[in-house]
Scaffold this motif. Structure first.
Motif, PDB file in Angstrom:
ATOM      1  N   PRO A  26      39.821 -25.753 -18.132  1.00  0.00           N
ATOM      2  CA  PRO A  26      39.088 -26.973 -17.800  1.00  0.00           C
ATOM      3  C   PRO A  26      39.869 -27.800 -16.782  1.00  0.00           C
ATOM      4  O   PRO A  26      41.092 -27.857 -16.824  1.00  0.00           O
ATOM      5  N   PHE A  27      39.147 -28.409 -15.882  1.00  0.00           N
ATOM      6  CA  PHE A  27      39.711 -29.290 -14.864  1.00  0.00           C
ATOM      7  C   PHE A  27      40.656 -28.569 -13.912  1.00  0.00           C
ATOM      8  O   PHE A  27      41.548 -29.173 -13.352  1.00  0.00           O
ATOM      9  N   SER A  28      40.487 -27.283 -13.741  1.00  0.00           N
ATOM     10  CA  SER A  28      41.325 -26.568 -12.779  1.00  0.00           C
ATOM     11  C   SER A  28      40.746 -26.769 -11.380  1.00  0.00           C
ATOM     12  O   SER A  28      39.569 -27.030 -11.211  1.00  0.00           O
ATOM     13  N   HIS A  29      41.614 -26.666 -10.380  1.00  0.00           N
ATOM     14  CA  HIS A  29      41.202 -26.825  -8.992  1.00  0.00           C
ATOM     15  C   HIS A  29      41.587 -25.580  -8.212  1.00  0.00           C
ATOM     16  O   HIS A  29      42.621 -24.979  -8.465  1.00  0.00           O
ATOM     17  N   LYS A  30      40.769 -25.250  -7.265  1.00  0.00           N
ATOM     18  CA  LYS A  30      41.042 -24.086  -6.427  1.00  0.00           C
ATOM     19  C   LYS A  30      41.958 -24.510  -5.285  1.00  0.00           C
ATOM     20  O   LYS A  30      41.790 -25.574  -4.701  1.00  0.00           O
ATOM     21  N   ALA A  31      42.957 -23.672  -4.988  1.00  0.00           N
ATOM     22  CA  ALA A  31      43.872 -23.928  -3.879  1.00  0.00           C
ATOM     23  C   ALA A  31      44.113 -22.619  -3.148  1.00  0.00           C
ATOM     24  O   ALA A  31      44.169 -21.564  -3.753  1.00  0.00           O
ATOM     25  N   THR A  32      44.252 -22.707  -1.858  1.00  0.00           N
ATOM     26  CA  THR A  32      44.558 -21.537  -1.044  1.00  0.00           C
ATOM     27  C   THR A  32      46.013 -21.626  -0.621  1.00  0.00           C
ATOM     28  O   THR A  32      46.440 -22.638  -0.083  1.00  0.00           O
ATOM     29  N   LEU A  33      46.756 -20.573  -0.896  1.00  0.00           N
ATOM     30  CA  LEU A  33      48.161 -20.511  -0.513  1.00  0.00           C
ATOM     31  C   LEU A  33      48.354 -19.340   0.433  1.00  0.00           C
ATOM     32  O   LEU A  33      47.769 -18.281   0.242  1.00  0.00           O
ATOM     33  N   TYR A  34      49.190 -19.533   1.428  1.00  0.00           N
ATOM     34  CA  TYR A  34      49.528 -18.452   2.338  1.00  0.00           C
ATOM     35  C   TYR A  34      50.976 -18.065   2.065  1.00  0.00           C
ATOM     36  O   TYR A  34      51.884 -18.857   2.272  1.00  0.00           O
ATOM     37  N   LEU A  35      51.171 -16.865   1.542  1.00  0.00           N
ATOM     38  CA  LEU A  35      52.488 -16.396   1.136  1.00  0.00           C
ATOM     39  C   LEU A  35      52.925 -15.224   2.006  1.00  0.00           C
ATOM     40  O   LEU A  35      52.093 -14.444   2.482  1.00  0.00           O
ATOM     41  N   ASP A  36      54.235 -15.091   2.176  1.00  0.00           N
ATOM     42  CA  ASP A  36      54.758 -13.895   2.829  1.00  0.00           C
ATOM     43  C   ASP A  36      54.339 -12.689   2.002  1.00  0.00           C
ATOM     44  O   ASP A  36      54.227 -12.772   0.775  1.00  0.00           O
ATOM     45  N   GLU A  37      54.138 -11.583   2.647  1.00  0.00           N
ATOM     46  CA  GLU A  37      53.654 -10.388   1.955  1.00  0.00           C
ATOM     47  C   GLU A  37      54.578  -9.976   0.805  1.00  0.00           C
ATOM     48  O   GLU A  37      54.123  -9.680  -0.291  1.00  0.00           O
ATOM     49  N   ARG A  41      53.770 -10.077  -3.358  1.00  0.00           N
ATOM     50  CA  ARG A  41      53.796  -8.833  -4.133  1.00  0.00           C
ATOM     51  C   ARG A  41      54.392  -9.032  -5.531  1.00  0.00           C
ATOM     52  O   ARG A  41      53.907  -8.449  -6.510  1.00  0.00           O
ATOM     53  N   ALA A  42      55.432  -9.860  -5.640  1.00  0.00           N
ATOM     54  CA  ALA A  42      56.114 -10.051  -6.928  1.00  0.00           C
ATOM     55  C   ALA A  42      55.177 -10.612  -8.003  1.00  0.00           C
ATOM     56  O   ALA A  42      55.051 -10.016  -9.082  1.00  0.00           O
ATOM     57  N   PRO A  43      54.481 -11.738  -7.764  1.00  0.00           N
ATOM     58  CA  PRO A  43      53.585 -12.222  -8.827  1.00  0.00           C
ATOM     59  C   PRO A  43      52.388 -11.305  -9.056  1.00  0.00           C
ATOM     60  O   PRO A  43      51.865 -11.230 -10.173  1.00  0.00           O
ATOM     61  N   ARG A  44      51.965 -10.589  -8.015  1.00  0.00           N
ATOM     62  CA  ARG A  44      50.855  -9.660  -8.201  1.00  0.00           C
ATOM     63  C   ARG A  44      51.252  -8.553  -9.173  1.00  0.00           C
ATOM     64  O   ARG A  44      50.491  -8.186 -10.076  1.00  0.00           O
ATOM     65  N   ILE A  45      52.463  -8.030  -9.015  1.00  0.00           N
ATOM     66  CA  ILE A  45      52.951  -6.979  -9.918  1.00  0.00           C
ATOM     67  C   ILE A  45      53.142  -7.539 -11.323  1.00  0.00           C
ATOM     68  O   ILE A  45      52.731  -6.927 -12.313  1.00  0.00           O
ATOM     69  N   LYS A  46      53.759  -8.733 -11.406  1.00  0.00           N
ATOM     70  CA  LYS A  46      53.989  -9.327 -12.729  1.00  0.00           C
ATOM     71  C   LYS A  46      52.670  -9.622 -13.426  1.00  0.00           C
ATOM     72  O   LYS A  46      52.524  -9.391 -14.629  1.00  0.00           O
ATOM     73  N   ALA A  47      51.693 -10.126 -12.687  1.00  0.00           N
ATOM     74  CA  ALA A  47      50.383 -10.410 -13.275  1.00  0.00           C
ATOM     75  C   ALA A  47      49.758  -9.136 -13.832  1.00  0.00           C
ATOM     76  O   ALA A  47      49.189  -9.142 -14.928  1.00  0.00           O
ATOM     77  N   SER A  48      49.905  -8.058 -13.106  1.00  0.00           N
ATOM     78  CA  SER A  48      49.359  -6.785 -13.556  1.00  0.00           C
ATOM     79  C   SER A  48      50.061  -6.289 -14.819  1.00  0.00           C
ATOM     80  O   SER A  48      49.418  -5.832 -15.762  1.00  0.00           O
ATOM     81  N   GLU A  49      51.394  -6.391 -14.832  1.00  0.00           N
ATOM     82  CA  GLU A  49      52.155  -5.894 -15.977  1.00  0.00           C
ATOM     83  C   GLU A  49      51.988  -6.756 -17.224  1.00  0.00           C
ATOM     84  O   GLU A  49      52.017  -6.248 -18.340  1.00  0.00           O
TER      85      GLU A  49
END
Length: 100
Positions: A26-37, A41-49
């Motif tokens: 609830p009450f979350s907001h969308k944000a766009t972040l531009y990250l180095d590739e 990769r690190a949070p993408r892998i951690k999120a998956s695991e």
């Protein structure tokens, strides 16, 4: 309401109102972040695991950073009245202590 009406209403306004499943919290907001590739990769892998969303990981990391900032501010206030030591005096203390 027809499916098309729901889609149009969701796209023209806040989709979280019409499709609560799209809002993770609830009450979350969308944000766009531009990250180095490589950084992305690190949070993408951690999120998956860990089966967490990248949004949850980002929220946790930002909360931890903000808690750390609060602690730093508190520590700075506590040390406000301490005497500051200049570079030459500090080197003299190191020499007197036998450190250098």
């Amino acid at each position: 309401m027809r499916l098309l009406d729901w889609i149009v209403a969701g796209l023209s306004g806040n989709p979280g109102i019409f499709w609560p499943a799209l809002r993770t919290k609830p009450f979350s907001h969308k944000a766009t972040l531009y990250l180095d590739e490589a950084i992305h990769r690190a949070p993408r892998i951690k999120a998956s695991e860990t089966r967490q969303s990248m949004s949850d990981l980002a929220n946790d990391a930002l909360k931890a950073a903000l808690r750390e900032y609060l602690k730093d501010i508190s520590d700075r206030k506590k040390r406000r009245n301490e005497k500051t030591v200049g570079y030459e005096e500090f080197l003299s203390q190191l020499e007197a202590d036998g450190t250098i």
